[in-house]
Design an enzyme around this catalytic site. Structure first.
Site, mmCIF file in Angstrom:
data_model
loop_
_atom_site.group_PDB
_atom_site.id
_atom_site.type_symbol
_atom_site.label_atom_id
_atom_site.label_comp_id
_atom_site.label_asym_id
_atom_site.label_seq_id
_atom_site.Cartn_x
_atom_site.Cartn_y
_atom_site.Cartn_z
ATOM 1 N N TYR A 1 14.539 -35.707 37.425
ATOM 2 C CA TYR A 1 14.377 -36.191 36.054
ATOM 3 C C TYR A 1 15.645 -35.958 35.229
ATOM 4 C CZ TYR A 1 9.685 -36.041 37.916
ATOM 5 O OH TYR A 1 8.608 -36.208 38.735
ATOM 6 N N CYS B 1 24.422 -39.221 18.224
ATOM 7 C CA CYS B 1 24.004 -39.126 16.826
ATOM 8 C C CYS B 1 22.501 -38.925 16.705
ATOM 9 C CB CYS B 1 24.441 -40.370 16.087
ATOM 10 S SG CYS B 1 26.189 -40.648 16.334
ATOM 11 N N GLU C 1 2.838 -35.859 46.989
ATOM 12 C CA GLU C 1 3.842 -36.682 46.303
ATOM 13 C C GLU C 1 4.797 -35.800 45.499
ATOM 14 O OE1 GLU C 1 1.233 -38.817 43.700
ATOM 15 O OE2 GLU C 1 0.559 -40.217 45.234
HETATM 16 C C1 LIG Z 1 5.555 -37.912 38.629
HETATM 17 C C2 LIG Z 1 4.553 -38.002 39.701
HETATM 18 C C3 LIG Z 1 4.688 -37.228 40.850
HETATM 19 C C4 LIG Z 1 5.788 -36.204 41.047
HETATM 20 O O1 LIG Z 1 5.639 -35.095 40.236
HETATM 21 P P1 LIG Z 1 6.586 -33.800 40.445
HETATM 22 O O2 LIG Z 1 6.171 -32.892 39.380
HETATM 23 O O3 LIG Z 1 8.000 -34.257 40.295
HETATM 24 O O4 LIG Z 1 6.324 -33.268 41.811
HETATM 25 C C5 LIG Z 1 3.755 -37.399 41.858
HETATM 26 N N1 LIG Z 1 2.740 -38.282 41.744
HETATM 27 C C6 LIG Z 1 2.577 -39.038 40.641
HETATM 28 C C7 LIG Z 1 1.454 -39.991 40.581
HETATM 29 C C8 LIG Z 1 3.466 -38.919 39.580
HETATM 30 O O5 LIG Z 1 3.298 -39.668 38.490
#
Ligand SMILES: *Cc1c(COP(=O)(O)O)cnc(C)c1O
Length: 404
Positions: free
Chosen positions: A367, A338, A268
């Site tokens: 992000y 601010c 992921e």
């Molecule tokens: C945020 C997140 C990701 C992605 O993380 P990266 O550091 O952007 O690769 C993958 N899996 C889960 C469950 C997350 O919360």
């Protein structure tokens, strides 16, 4: 991104021209870099062809997600909104996994109706809720359970998720309890063990440790997991000469793991796919002198790019036009909001700037826009995608009348 005749250019298009045409602040993404990142990612793990689910929360732009889908990735979502966005971008539901500690009944209902690949549950209560909803619908729902492997990701504490004091996943004891619980259920089928130990990880050792933990737990559980979801977290180089994640070693560790467990691997990744494809182009509004330093007041602020204010992140900052005169004073790059935390970076030897100059904050593809807000009632920035000779507005700048 490089200087061509002293002009900072993204795929041969001058930053200056983008600013002139679309205004500032503007996020600009490179398609070429996106494609390279995805191909590199796949190549690093090609021996076991994993399912790569792009973490939508890192960049939620529907047009960008479409490109990512066309390059073969699925999606990892953490809310109903993200699930809807992934589907809108045409992502195949059978390539979507749903993570998150607080999925509501409404979100679970929707995910079941859309027949996504997996709902990765993070607590016993959530599993009971998924089971209740599945039963009502007379369906069998495939789930994963997120394990908290109590592994230190050796990253910023604010983006560490795999230690026992973090809210994510369940510990080993509950994990076993839940395996037994799901065995007795007619409406949920446990297909996946998932983990995600944190973000911006540059050391392969935490991943190796995590794999060792999973290895032991699977052996002990005697359960056959069709999928092992290893999460994302792969770090990128925000500053030059920083350490790089050793993908070879991570790949080797996974191959070793797969000799013992015949499962399909899911990843992921978010940041490693889109982090370095994006730049935030901004203009200097004023330069305000102070005895120790000069404040470079930009038209981008923490509402556009929150990472520095949220966890002290630093983005490489470059002038759009290069010259050789250095500023005598230290520059502190700030936004107009601010809040004293509305500052980006402090640099000692930057080239001399003047008002109306353009500066670019690098590696803001992940992000960046997705964490942006309307704080101080500031409209959100435009987003541009450079693809070959085409410059596409993939999201228009928000208008004030949309807000007021
Ligand atoms: C945020 C997140 C990701 C992605 O993380 P990266 O550091 O952007 O690769 C993958 N899996 C889960 C469950 C997350 O919360």
């Amino acid at each position: 991104m490089k200087y061509i005749n002293k002009k900072l250019s993204i795929e041969k298009i001058k930053v200056e021209d983008i600013a002139k045409k679309f205004g500032t602040p503007t996020y600009c993404y490179s398609y070429k870099r996106l494609k390279d990142n995805i191909n590199n990612f796949k190549n690093n793990f090609k021996s076991f062809s994993p399912l790569v689910c792009f973490a939508i929360k890192s960049n939620t732009n529907v047009n960008l997600i479409k490109e990512i889908r066309k390059l073969g990735l699925g999606a990892d979502v953490v809310s109903m909104g993200e699930l809807m966005m992934a589907l809108k971008a045409g992502v195949n539901p059978k390539k979507i996994v749903f993570s998150g500690v607080g999925k509501t009944a409404k979100e679970i209902n929707y995910a079941i109706d859309k027949k996504i690949l997996l709902i990765n549950a993070e607590s016993k209560s959530e599993i009971i809720e998924i089971e209740r909803i599945a039963k009502n619908k007379r369906k069998v729902v495939d789930i994963g359970i997120r394990l908290n492997p109590n592994t230190d990701a050796k990253t910023l504490k604010q983006i560490s998720t795999g230690k026992k004091e973090n809210k994510f996943g369940v510990d080993e004891k509950i994990f076993f309890e839940l395996i037994n619980y799901t065995k007795l259920s007619k409406n949920i089928k446990l297909k996946c063990l998932s983990v995600h130990i944190g973000s911006q990880i540059l050391d392969h050792q935490p991943y190796e440790k995590m794999l060792n933990v999973i290895d032991k737990i699977i052996k002990k559980s005697n359960h056959n997991f069709e999928f092992i979801d290893l999460g994302g977290g792969m770090g990128i180089s925000y500053e030059e000469n920083t350490k790089k994640l050793n993908y070879k070693k991570y790949n080797l560790a996974i191959n070793k793991f797969l000799k013992k467990h015949k499962s399909k691997i899911i990843f992921e990744p978010g940041r490693s796919i889109v982090g370095d494809i994006g730049s935030l182009i901004s203009q200097v509004i004023y330069i305000k002198q102070n005895d120790k330093k000069d404040f470079i007041i930009l038209d981008a602020a923490m509402n556009d790019l929150m990472r520095p204010a949220l966890y002290g992140a630093n983005h490489k900052t470059l002038p759009a036009t290069k010259h050789s005169r250095l500023s005598k004073k230290t520059y502190e790059f700030v936004g107009p909001i601010c809040e004293s935390t509305d500052k980006f970076t402090t640099l000692k030897k930057f080239q001399k700037l003047k008002e109306k100059d353009l500066v670019v904050m690098c590696d803001t593809g992940a992000y960046g826009m997705s964490l942006s807000s309307n704080y101080n009632l500031r409209p959100k920035a435009a987003e541009i995608l450079i693809k070959g000779t085409k410059i596409n507005v993939i999201k228009k700048r928000q208008k004030l009348d949309q807000l007021i």
